[in-house]
Write a protein that holds these residues in place. Structure first.
Motif, short mmCIF file in Angstrom:
data_model
loop_
_atom_site.label_atom_id
_atom_site.label_comp_id
_atom_site.label_asym_id
_atom_site.label_seq_id
_atom_site.Cartn_x
_atom_site.Cartn_y
_atom_site.Cartn_z
N GLY A 1 -1.53 -7.24 -9.62
CA GLY A 1 -1.55 -8.51 -8.89
C GLY A 1 -1.41 -8.25 -7.41
N VAL A 2 -1.13 -9.31 -6.68
CA VAL A 2 -1.01 -9.19 -5.23
C VAL A 2 0.15 -8.27 -4.86
CG1 VAL A 2 -0.61 -10.45 -3.08
CG2 VAL A 2 -2.00 -11.47 -4.91
N ASP A 3 1.26 -8.42 -5.59
CA ASP A 3 2.43 -7.58 -5.31
C ASP A 3 2.28 -6.18 -5.89
OD1 ASP A 3 3.59 -9.71 -4.02
OD2 ASP A 3 4.61 -10.43 -5.84
N ASN A 4 1.40 -6.03 -6.85
CA ASN A 4 1.16 -4.73 -7.48
C ASN A 4 -0.34 -4.41 -7.39
OD1 ASN A 4 3.86 -4.35 -8.35
ND2 ASN A 4 3.49 -5.69 -10.10
N PRO A 5 -0.79 -3.92 -6.24
CA PRO A 5 -2.24 -3.65 -6.08
C PRO A 5 -2.70 -2.50 -6.96
CG PRO A 5 -1.02 -2.81 -4.21
CD PRO A 5 -0.03 -3.58 -5.03
#
Length: 505
Positions: free
Chosen positions: A215-219
């Protein structure tokens, strides 16, 4: 001989010539001596360097031996912990060797977790469950981490064991914490099947939880870098995407186990990590003596090989993050045993990477601009631009434009000559007839030359137009081939994408 003749003739001095020859001989001898001296100096320097390095190594080994003697003297006060380790090694050797297990003769060492842990192991092996529970509790009170990993690994070496999900989960990597050497060893053994399919499923679940979701926090950039070599993906050519996804598909496809291959216990993916873990736990030693043990290991290595040994790998030393280790298991070359579980755990990340690569294919080419005779012509699958072709043909025709002046002039001259010839023979005079005949011949020759030049111009124009047409057709075929190859690679991308979706599903 020339110098001798010169001397006899009085043009030279015999003494000077003789002296010059002697000087040249001396110079040659000096050069030879200098070369030999240089070789000797070089060889002497090399020998001195070798001797000096050997002397340095001997001196370092001697100093290490003296210091090792002092360290051993200090370790003499820890005889009981050394006896414990020796007895535990004998017990573990009996366990792994499948022979009879004798009760370990363990001295009492206050605060040393290995004593009750070894007694608990022996009690488990002889099915004395009450004693095993008592000694396990004592070892856990002294050092829960050491005791849990020791008993789990040692009991598994003795044979298959059933661990509850809670017990195994407590030994595997957890979210938000670096992976320790012990957790990695249990990870490798579990992935290889040490605790059966339930253990593998629990490991995959634990790793998936520790990895989180993309996700955005976990590219997904680190995963893309591992797959494509580049963290960012903007536009991918279909050929490169097909090759990348094909390689990924091949890597993620489970390998067929080799048939009729004898097992090699020395490289058993189940037992080897457990043996390494037990060696680290036992060799670590009792807390008060650990600095001395590490010092003795380093000094012994210097004495034996002249080089310090690698730093001791403690059981609780961090070996990396979950994400880095999972990527290493998938894309490394020496981790086939851990790859299937790693693929299961990283399925959401791998799927996101596949969709990213397949979703960023560059648009198929609709046309291409080619340079022909100084003009840019737009070429599509249907052929070249008609307007551009027409302009090219006009350029060629303009370059070979027929000039009819010579042909017309020759014909007019021939007609005038013919008229004069006819008039002369008709009675005007023979002279006029002769002149007219000459004019007729000259005009005819000029007309013929003009007619031939006109034909040559037309033929050259036709050849150049044909060459231009062939060049444009070749460019068109090349573009069609490019389009066909692009479509083929897009089909391959779709095929690999579907197969990977099935693998990761």
């Amino acid at each position: 001989m020339n110098e001798d003749f010169a001397w006899w003739l009085g043009d030279g001095d015999w003494y000077d010539r003789r002296q010059k020859a002697q000087i040249e001989e001396l110079n040659s001898a000096v050069d030879g001596a200098y070369r030999q001296s240089s070789q000797l100096r070089s060889r002497l320097a090399r020998i001195e360097g070798d001797l000096q390095s050997k002397v340095n190594r001997i001196a370092a080994a001697f100093d290490a031996f003296v210091e090792l003697s002092d360290v051993r003297a200090e370790l003499a006060v820890y005889t009981d912990p050394a006896i414990v380790r020796h007895q535990v090694r004998l017990l573990l050797a009996a366990v792994t060797g499948g022979g009879p297990v004798d009760p370990p003769e363990l001295p009492e060492v206050g605060g040393y977790w290995l004593v009750p842990a070894a007694r608990a192991l022996y009690a488990q092996l002889v099915d004395d469950h009450a004693a095993a529970a008592k000694h396990t509790e004592q070892a856990t009170e002294l050092d829960a981490g050491h005791a849990k990993y020791f008993l789990t690994a040692a009991l598994r070496l003795a044979g298959p064991v059933d661990l509850s999900a809670v017990q195994l989960a407590g030994l595997l990597p957890t979210e938000g914490r670096p992976v320790t050497y012990a957790a990695r060893a249990l990870w490798r053994a579990t992935a290889a099947g040490a605790f059966g399919r339930p253990g593998q499923a629990l490991l995959a679940t634990s790793l998936e939880s520790a990895l989180g979701q993309p996700g955005v926090d976990n590219p997904i950039d680190p995963w893309l870098a591992a797959i494509t070599g580049s963290a960012g993906v903007t536009s991918v050519r279909p050929a490169a995407a097909a090759t990348t996804l094909g390689s990924l598909r091949q890597r993620l496809t489970p390998a067929e186990p080799p048939a009729d291959v004898p097992a090699d216990d020395g490289d058993d993916p189940v037992l080897t990590p457990l043996r390494d873990l037990l060696r680290a736990l036992v060799d670590e030693g009792h807390a008060p003596e650990r600095p001395l043990l590490r010092k003795a290991e380093q000094l012994r290595s210097v004495v034996e090989s002249g080089l310090p040994r690698p730093e001791f790998q403690s059981w609780d030393a961090a070996v990396g993050s979950v994400a880095d280790l999972v990527r290493g298991d998938i894309f490394g070359t020496d981790t086939p045993g851990t790859r299937p579980v790693a693929v299961r755990a990283a399925a959401p990340w791998l799927s996101a990477c596949v969709e990213t690569i397949a979703g960023h294919l560059s648009a198929p080419p609709e046309s291409v601009s080619v340079r022909v005779r100084g003009r840019d012509i737009r070429v599509t699958a249907d052929g070249a631009d008609p307007a551009g072709l027409a302009a090219l043909r006009n350029d060629i025709d303009a370059g070979y434009q027929v000039r009819p002046a010579k042909l017309i002039g020759g014909l007019v001259t021939a007609v005038v000559g013919l008229a004069a010839t006819v008039a002369g023979f008709a009675g005007v005079g023979v002279g006029l007839a002769v002149v007219g005949l000459i004019v007729l011949v000259v005009g005819g020759i000029v007309a013929i030359v003009g007619w031939r030049e006109s034909g040559q111009y037309k033929a050259a124009s036709a050849r150049e137009r044909a060459d231009m047409d062939r060049s444009v057709e070749a460019q068109t075929e090349a573009f069609r081939s490019t389009r066909s190859s692009d479509e083929h690679h897009r089909e391959r991308v779709a095929e690999h994408r579907a197969a990977l979706a099935e693998l990761l599903g």
